[in-house]
Design a protein around this motif. Structure first.
Motif, PDB file in Angstrom:
ATOM      1  N   GLU B 274      42.751  64.165 -99.261  1.00 28.17           N
ATOM      2  CA  GLU B 274      42.382  64.443 -97.757  1.00 28.17           C
ATOM      3  C   GLU B 274      42.395  63.096 -97.140  1.00 28.17           C
ATOM      4  O   GLU B 274      42.579  62.931 -96.136  1.00 28.17           O
ATOM      5  N   ALA B 275      41.753  62.161 -97.891  1.00 29.40           N
ATOM      6  CA  ALA B 275      41.219  60.929 -97.220  1.00 29.40           C
ATOM      7  C   ALA B 275      42.582  60.197 -96.828  1.00 29.40           C
ATOM      8  O   ALA B 275      42.842  59.473 -95.697  1.00 29.40           O
ATOM      9  N   GLN B 276      43.660  60.480 -97.628  1.00 32.79           N
ATOM     10  CA  GLN B 276      44.846  59.918 -97.334  1.00 32.79           C
ATOM     11  C   GLN B 276      45.760  60.369 -96.052  1.00 32.79           C
ATOM     12  O   GLN B 276      46.037  59.728 -95.145  1.00 32.79           O
ATOM     13  N   SER B 277      45.547  61.854 -96.026  1.00 37.46           N
ATOM     14  CA  SER B 277      46.118  62.378 -94.965  1.00 37.46           C
ATOM     15  C   SER B 277      45.402  61.940 -93.725  1.00 37.46           C
ATOM     16  O   SER B 277      46.030  62.000 -92.663  1.00 37.46           O
ATOM     17  N   GLY B 278      44.210  61.733 -93.720  1.00 41.42           N
ATOM     18  CA  GLY B 278      43.185  61.658 -92.647  1.00 41.42           C
ATOM     19  C   GLY B 278      43.628  60.023 -92.190  1.00 41.42           C
ATOM     20  O   GLY B 278      43.818  60.154 -90.901  1.00 41.42           O
ATOM     21  N   ALA B 279      43.868  59.293 -93.073  1.00 43.98           N
ATOM     22  CA  ALA B 279      44.317  57.876 -92.761  1.00 43.98           C
ATOM     23  C   ALA B 279      45.441  58.085 -91.728  1.00 43.98           C
ATOM     24  O   ALA B 279      45.842  57.327 -90.711  1.00 43.98           O
ATOM     25  N   GLU B 280      46.340  58.902 -92.357  1.00 44.19           N
ATOM     26  CA  GLU B 280      47.828  59.028 -91.732  1.00 44.19           C
ATOM     27  C   GLU B 280      47.654  59.361 -90.421  1.00 44.19           C
ATOM     28  O   GLU B 280      48.191  58.929 -89.340  1.00 44.19           O
ATOM     29  N   GLU B 281      46.755  60.581 -90.287  1.00 47.34           N
ATOM     30  CA  GLU B 281      46.618  60.998 -88.774  1.00 47.34           C
ATOM     31  C   GLU B 281      46.053  60.123 -87.760  1.00 47.34           C
ATOM     32  O   GLU B 281      46.244  59.887 -86.486  1.00 47.34           O
ATOM     33  N   ALA B 282      45.027  59.308 -88.381  1.00 48.98           N
ATOM     34  CA  ALA B 282      44.390  58.037 -87.600  1.00 48.98           C
ATOM     35  C   ALA B 282      45.438  57.187 -86.893  1.00 48.98           C
ATOM     36  O   ALA B 282      45.434  56.715 -85.908  1.00 48.98           O
ATOM     37  N   MET B 283      46.417  57.002 -87.843  1.00 48.66           N
ATOM     38  CA  MET B 283      47.458  56.000 -87.547  1.00 48.66           C
ATOM     39  C   MET B 283      48.312  56.535 -86.447  1.00 48.66           C
ATOM     40  O   MET B 283      48.803  55.842 -85.665  1.00 48.66           O
ATOM     41  N   THR B 284      48.820  57.679 -86.586  1.00 44.38           N
ATOM     42  CA  THR B 284      49.474  58.474 -85.575  1.00 44.38           C
ATOM     43  C   THR B 284      48.811  58.534 -84.306  1.00 44.38           C
ATOM     44  O   THR B 284      49.410  58.184 -83.202  1.00 44.38           O
ATOM     45  N   GLU B 285      47.416  58.841 -84.274  1.00 42.86           N
ATOM     46  CA  GLU B 285      46.837  58.876 -83.101  1.00 42.86           C
ATOM     47  C   GLU B 285      46.614  57.575 -82.361  1.00 42.86           C
ATOM     48  O   GLU B 285      46.715  57.258 -81.260  1.00 42.86           O
ATOM     49  N   LEU B 286      46.347  56.446 -83.347  1.00 43.21           N
ATOM     50  CA  LEU B 286      46.423  55.204 -82.845  1.00 43.21           C
ATOM     51  C   LEU B 286      47.524  54.691 -82.318  1.00 43.21           C
ATOM     52  O   LEU B 286      47.577  54.134 -81.143  1.00 43.21           O
TER      53      LEU B 286
END
Lengths: 212, 421
Positions: B274-286
């Motif tokens: 979950e942490a990993q997909s969270g990090a990926e979503e954060a990158m996309t948003e950023l």
């Protein structure tokens, strides 16, 4: 396999170094600029390179230029370019010499360690790894010949563009290899492409077609 | 092919000369009309002196002068290849205020001066332009047909009577040479002289320009500051609510996973995933936030490359044409990029167009951006089409913005942005 890392961010360079050395690659050098990278390439013995797009001194598209220059020195040198954002024009430029051995990925993909290593291996073997986001950009165009494809065929094309083999695509989409083969036949027919090629040439054909 | 070059130069010269002669010839007509307006204007002024009736006629007259001058601004502007902006401030309501505003406007005086120039020089130069325009073909006709002239009234070529073929050919050649020289070398300087004087009279005077600029600048500066503050707030909100929140959640999952890794490795693995997909979503948003601040492709490739990238990913097929743009300030580049992006989004959403055309060009100190589509037109501002947003972006840079979109299309969005030179 001997790999050069071209990355100016120390954090990222260190991370990549760790990732690649633990995955069985030999990192021969980590440099932060185009000039030393090209010097290493010229000396020979490099099997592949991982190159960030933005590099000193101007932090623009030096990475793309460096990758193209390196491939002029050593034709077909496998290069995986990665960046914080993707633009299809860069993909087009990188693929334009038609030799394969090209990867173009979002930096985000590094976090999927397995996929990233697979992509690098594919590129090193002369294949391609084009980010799904690039393919996504191509799909929005209303006049794109891709609009003729069914949803399933687009999925197959997307995987194909990322450089996956038929067997890998079949596994990923949970269908038989025969089905994948049939879809690919349909795709080539609908896009008026010459069938029979495999690997990076399929991607190149698709990108070339879309470029027209 | 070097031997083709002189010939090409000559055709180019002839084309330019013809254009100049045309401009002058039309000036003959507008000169005569100006003369007429000038004459009636004098009558109006006389009427004011004699009786109050002139007070009603005069403003009507002056507004006619305005419109007439505007037409000439467009004509002369298009000949000189630059914009002569109509300088009038809108007239206030109310008869007295309107009269005062018109009479006190220094530009009114300059326009009357222009009427005089147009009536005198316009007519004189117009006649020359006319001669240059029809001179060459008519010389050929005259030379060929000299013998058709009635007896006692012989044809004249080069101002001399013609009586036989040798003299016709000789004199025809002389007249031909003189008139072609007029068309090739004379018409353009004369036209430029006429247009430059007209542009100087019709353009804004220095004082006018400065006064108007101070007014618009204080207006747009306030707008720009507001827009800037609003933009910073939006970025803050995006980063705070989006990326920052995601990073907190991510760190929390990592912490949990670490504390659970011995007791419940399966749950720890799930938390890590979950942490990993969270990090990926954060990158996309950023990435999306960054794109709205300053598009990366713009700093990598400059305006032309960035606009080409926009065209490449446009939903409606778009072509780009670019002239030499010279140096363009970064803020102008960013605005131009966002304008093209918004215009293309509008085309995709509302226009039902099959293609769009983007053009970037430089007109003096201005960058011109135009996006044209072949859609159904009828774009109205304020109907959620993003036109208002585009107008504000342009206003923030003190530029000019126009939308032409008749029902049935085509739609053309155009912006002029000052490049500070």
């Amino acid at each position: 396999m001997r790999v050069v890392i071209v990355e100016d961010s120390a954090v990222l360079a260190e991370g990549l170094n760790l990732l690649l050395s633990t995955s069985g690659f030999e990192v021969v050098a980590t440099v932060d600029q185009a000039a030393p990278f090209l010097k290493i390439v010229e000396e020979g013995g490099t099997d592949a390179a991982v190159v960030d797009i933005r590099l000193p001194p101007t932090f623009r598209d030096e990475g793309v230029q460096a990758a193209l220059a390196a491939r002029r020195l050593v034709p077909g040198l496998p290069v995986l370019v990665f960046s914080q954002y993707v633009e299809q024009v860069y993909a087009r430029e990188l693929l334009s010499d038609g030799r394969g051995g090209v990867g173009y990925l979002l930096k985000d993909r590094v976090s999927r360690v397995g996929d990233f290593i697979d992509a690098l291996k594919r590129v090193a073997a002369g294949g391609t790894a084009i980010d799904p986001d690039v393919i996504g950009q191509l799909l929005v165009r209303r006049d794109s010949p891709l609009t003729r494809l069914t949803a399933r065929e687009r999925e197959v094309l997307e995987q194909m563009a990322q450089g996956l083999s038929n067997a890998e695509i079949a596994a990923k989409l949970v269908v038989t290899e025969r089905a994948v083969h049939k879809h690919i036949g349909n795709i080539f027919a609908k896009l008026d492409l010459d069938p029979g090629d495999s690997g990076h040439r399929r991607v190149r054909a698709v990108l070339t077609y879309l470029d027209a | 092919m070097p031997d083709m070059l002189p010939f090409l130069r000559l055709t180019e010269r002839a084309e330019k000369g013809t254009r100049a002669a045309l401009y002058l010839s039309v000036g003959l007509g507008t000169g005569l009309v100006s003369l007429l307006i000038l004459a009636t204007l004098l009558v109006s002024v006389a009427l004011v002196a004699v009786a109050g009736a002139g007070l009603i006629v005069l403003p009507v007259h002056l507004s006619l002068v305005r419109r007439w001058a505007d037409a000439e601004r467009r004509r002369t502007g298009s000949f000189l290849g630059r914009v002569i902006p109509p300088r009038h401030r809108p007239l206030p309501a109310g008869f007295g205020a309107r009269l005062r505003a018109t009479l006190l406007d220094t530009v009114t005086l300059r326009e009357v001066a222009w009427l005089v120039w147009q009536a005198v020089a316009g007519v004189a130069l117009g006649l020359i332009g006319m001669v240059a325009l029809v001179g060459v073909p008519s010389t050929l006709l005259q030379t060929a047909l000299w013998w058709m002239a009635p007896d006692g009234e012989p044809a004249t070529l080069a101002l001399r009577p013609v009586s036989d073929w040798p003299s016709a050919l000789l004199l025809g050649a002389v007249q031909f040479t003189v008139l072609s020289a007029l068309l090739l070398w004379g018409a353009r300087p004369l036209a430029r002289l006429h247009a430059t004087v007209a542009a100087a009279l019709l353009g804004r005077s220095r004082v006018d320009r400065l006064a108007e600029r101070v007014e618009t600048l204080s207006h747009t500066r306030a707008g720009a500051l507001d827009a800037h503050a609003a933009e910073l707030r939006r970025i803050e909100r995006d980063l705070h609510d989006g990326t920052q929140a995601r990073l907190v959640a991510l760190a929390m999952r990592l912490g949990l996973a670490r504390s659970r890794i011995d007791e419940d490795p399966e749950q720890a693995a799930r938390l890590l995933a979950e942490a990993q997909s969270g990090a990926e979503e954060a990158m996309t948003e950023l990435r999306q936030v960054i794109r709205t601040i300053y598009p990366p492709v713009l700093s990598d490739r400059g305006l032309v490359g960035a606009v080409e990238a926009l065209a490449a990913r446009s939903v409606v097929p778009a072509t780009v044409s670019v002239d030499d743009l010279g140096a363009v300030p970064a803020s102008v580049e960013a605005t131009a990029y966002h304008l093209v992006a918004e215009a293309l989004t509008n085309v995709a959403k509302h226009a039902e167009a099959s293609r769009a055309e983007i053009s970037l060009s430089r007109i003096g100190g201005w960058l011109r951006i135009a996006v044209t589509d072949d859609g159904r037109g009828g774009v109205e501002e304020g109907s959620g089409t993003g036109v208002g947003g585009m107008r504000r972006r342009v206003a923030a840079l003190d530029g000019e913005f126009t939308v032409v979109s008749p029902a049935g299309g085509p739609t053309r969005v155009e912006a002029l942005l000052p490049c500070g030179s």
